[in-house]
Motif scaffolding. Sequence first.
Motif, PDB file in Angstrom:
ATOM      1  N   ARG A 223       0.937  -1.276  -0.467  1.00  0.00           N
ATOM      2  CA  ARG A 223       0.560   0.249   0.340  1.00  0.00           C
ATOM      3  C   ARG A 223       1.079   1.119  -0.023  1.00  0.00           C
ATOM      4  NH1 ARG A 223      -5.364   0.960   3.567  1.00  0.00           N
ATOM      5  NH2 ARG A 223      -6.061   3.223   2.394  1.00  0.00           N
ATOM      6  N   HIS A 224       1.579   1.299   0.955  1.00  0.00           N
ATOM      7  CA  HIS A 224       2.893   2.568   1.156  1.00  0.00           C
ATOM      8  C   HIS A 224       3.784   2.296  -0.543  1.00  0.00           C
ATOM      9  CE1 HIS A 224       4.914   5.754   2.602  1.00  0.00           C
ATOM     10  NE2 HIS A 224       6.594   4.995   2.635  1.00  0.00           N
ATOM     11  N   TYR A 225       4.243   1.313  -0.110  1.00  0.00           N
ATOM     12  CA  TYR A 225       4.906   1.357  -1.902  1.00  0.00           C
ATOM     13  C   TYR A 225       4.262   2.138  -2.800  1.00  0.00           C
ATOM     14  CZ  TYR A 225       8.487  -1.279  -5.426  1.00  0.00           C
ATOM     15  OH  TYR A 225       8.600  -0.667  -6.338  1.00  0.00           O
ATOM     16  N   LEU A 226       3.524   1.565  -3.262  1.00  0.00           N
ATOM     17  CA  LEU A 226       2.163   2.096  -4.604  1.00  0.00           C
ATOM     18  C   LEU A 226       1.710   3.127  -4.803  1.00  0.00           C
ATOM     19  CD1 LEU A 226       0.797  -1.290  -5.482  1.00  0.00           C
ATOM     20  CD2 LEU A 226       2.962  -0.207  -6.519  1.00  0.00           C
ATOM     21  N   SER A 227       1.416   3.888  -3.618  1.00  0.00           N
ATOM     22  CA  SER A 227       1.053   4.776  -2.754  1.00  0.00           C
ATOM     23  C   SER A 227       1.514   6.359  -4.218  1.00  0.00           C
ATOM     24  CB  SER A 227       0.895   5.326  -1.826  1.00  0.00           C
ATOM     25  OG  SER A 227       2.353   6.045  -1.252  1.00  0.00           O
ATOM     26  N   PRO A 228       2.519   6.626  -4.383  1.00  0.00           N
ATOM     27  CA  PRO A 228       2.875   7.513  -5.484  1.00  0.00           C
ATOM     28  C   PRO A 228       2.372   7.728  -7.141  1.00  0.00           C
ATOM     29  CG  PRO A 228       4.317   6.728  -3.871  1.00  0.00           C
ATOM     30  CD  PRO A 228       3.654   5.887  -3.697  1.00  0.00           C
TER      31      PRO A 228
END
Length: 180
Positions: free
Chosen positions: A32-37
């Motif tokens: 989730r955090h890794y893909l957010s950008p």
Amino acid sequence: MFQPRQLSHDVLLRELRLSDASALAAAYVRNRHYLSPWEPVRLEEFYTEAWQATDTAKRLGAREAGEGYPLGLFAGDDLVGRFNLAGIVRGPFQSAGLGYWVDNAYAGRGLASATVQAIVETAREELGLHRIEASTLLHNVGSQRVLLKAGFQQIGMAPRYLKIAGKWQDHNLYQVVLHD
């Protein structure tokens, strides 16, 4: 149809199945955090098995209609990458769009490059497509390298092309022409 393909000793590329909904949800939660950008802002329900099952069923329906191919990279039962050849248009166009991501723990191993090259090969040899298009955020150099290695060429830049990470962002546009 995409035949399963072993990309490394521990990673297999294959078409998604409805039974993969749990693995999809777990992969999106884990990344989730890794893909957010790189992705649209997602509703909480996106991260559930139920939402992923519904989405996968739609994508499998598109595959049955010859309009797309939902693919996954799997390390055992874990989904470690998602690739979609979507929006296939036949007739004089014979074109499709490509989107993808690889799990944070598997990034940098050449899996995206190997998968995109396999998709290009299958699209040319088995699906009879003429062209595949893809886009990247201007600063997504890793994804740009993947596309260029697979024979894509940059064909332009689209201002405010997609709403990613909550804002309309410019994207570089790429294509690979599969037949002369």
